[in-house]
Design a protein around this motif. Structure first.
Motif, short mmCIF file in Angstrom:
data_model
loop_
_atom_site.label_atom_id
_atom_site.label_comp_id
_atom_site.label_asym_id
_atom_site.label_seq_id
_atom_site.Cartn_x
_atom_site.Cartn_y
_atom_site.Cartn_z
N MET A 3 0.84 -1.19 0.00
CA MET A 3 0.00 0.00 0.00
C MET A 3 0.88 1.25 0.00
N PRO A 4 0.41 2.35 -0.63
CA PRO A 4 1.27 3.53 -0.78
C PRO A 4 1.49 4.28 0.53
N LYS A 5 2.61 5.00 0.53
CA LYS A 5 2.91 5.94 1.60
C LYS A 5 2.95 7.32 0.98
N LEU A 6 2.20 8.26 1.56
CA LEU A 6 1.98 9.56 0.94
C LEU A 6 2.46 10.66 1.86
N ARG A 7 2.75 11.82 1.25
CA ARG A 7 3.25 12.94 2.03
C ARG A 7 2.67 14.24 1.49
N PHE A 8 2.30 15.15 2.39
CA PHE A 8 1.96 16.52 2.03
C PHE A 8 2.26 17.41 3.24
N ASN A 9 2.77 18.60 2.96
CA ASN A 9 3.21 19.50 4.03
C ASN A 9 4.09 18.72 5.00
N ASP A 10 3.75 18.74 6.31
CA ASP A 10 4.54 17.97 7.27
C ASP A 10 3.84 16.68 7.67
N VAL A 11 2.86 16.25 6.86
CA VAL A 11 2.05 15.08 7.17
C VAL A 11 2.49 13.91 6.30
N ARG A 12 2.57 12.72 6.93
CA ARG A 12 2.91 11.49 6.21
C ARG A 12 1.86 10.45 6.56
N ILE A 13 1.41 9.73 5.54
CA ILE A 13 0.35 8.74 5.72
C ILE A 13 0.82 7.41 5.17
N ASP A 14 0.77 6.39 6.00
CA ASP A 14 1.03 5.02 5.58
C ASP A 14 -0.32 4.33 5.53
N ILE A 15 -0.86 4.18 4.31
CA ILE A 15 -2.21 3.66 4.18
C ILE A 15 -2.28 2.20 4.61
N GLY A 16 -1.27 1.41 4.24
CA GLY A 16 -1.29 0.00 4.61
C GLY A 16 -1.25 -0.21 6.11
N ALA A 17 -0.44 0.57 6.80
CA ALA A 17 -0.32 0.45 8.25
C ALA A 17 -1.37 1.27 8.99
#
Length: 219
Positions: free
Chosen positions: A1-15
């Motif tokens: 699953m992808p890991k995404l970033r914007f501004n200072d936020v990071r999202i690990d969708i799989g986890a």
């Protein structure tokens, strides 16, 4: 699953994890699902009806429940509404995710590029590309001083330069010898005061470096 970033936020969708900087941010299951849905549909607006079908397929819930989830998401990702909204309200329709993403980030805890420093007598505070909320609240850039409010000031670092604005703090934000009443540009060597905490703004030489030179403390 992808890991995404914007501004200072990071999202690990799989986890199913969200980070602000290196700090984990708690989101309830429904709030996380809403955030992912809006990201997947970006830049299109997602109607309230579609959101209800996605989050509550077999249950009737009021619009107040959706509004509460949107507020939870906005708070978690630092969407305070003072600059460009991350989760945009599309009136009479629904909501839309409103910023660009950096896909396939190697790690939600990978080091970000430091763009500048606030250099104080006892501490150096890093500033990153995008929005930097300064204060003593959870999930913001910590300024350890009792005269600093929980969400004291906002520093934005982007291609156009660096700006600072007060966020309604109790003891005020000063640029040089002037109290801030709006957003103002910041230049190399200028003094920034948050309450009684005083700093000097220093940009990093080579803005793409993830290991910047340590700035010298002011004399």
């Amino acid at each position: 699953m992808p890991k995404l970033r914007f501004n200072d936020v990071r999202i690990d969708i799989g986890a199913r994890q969200v980070f602000r900087g290196a700090e984990p941010v708690h989101l309830t299951r429904k709030a996380f699902d809403l955030l992912v849905l809006l990201i997947e549909r970006r830049p299109d607006a997602v109607s309230k009806e579609d959101i209800h079908r996605h989050l509550w397929p077999d249950t009737f819930v009021s619009d107040a429940s959706l509004q509460a989830l949107v507020s939870e998401v906005r708070q978690a990702i630092g969407d305070h509404g003072r600059t460009r909204a991350i989760v945009r309200t599309v009136h009479a329709v629904g909501y839309a995710f409103n910023v660009d993403l950096v896909p396939n980030a190697e790690s939600v805890t990978e080091q970000r590029a430091v763009r500048a420093w606030l250099v104080g007598e006892l501490a150096r505070i890093p500033l990153y590309a995008g929005e930097n909320v300064l204060g003593r609240d959870d999930g913001v850039t910590m300024v350890d001083d009792t005269t600093v409010s929980r969400r004291h000031a906002l520093v934005v670092v982007d291609a156009d330069g660096v700006t600072i604005e007060d966020l309604g703090s109790r003891n005020g934000t000063w640029l040089g010898d002037q109290p801030l009443t709006g957003r103002a540009p910041v230049r190399d060597g200028e003094t920034i005061r948050l309450g009684s905490a005083r700093f000097t703004y220093r940009p990093v030489a080579g803005k793409d470096s993830t290991r910047p030179l340590k700035p010298e403390l002011p004399q």
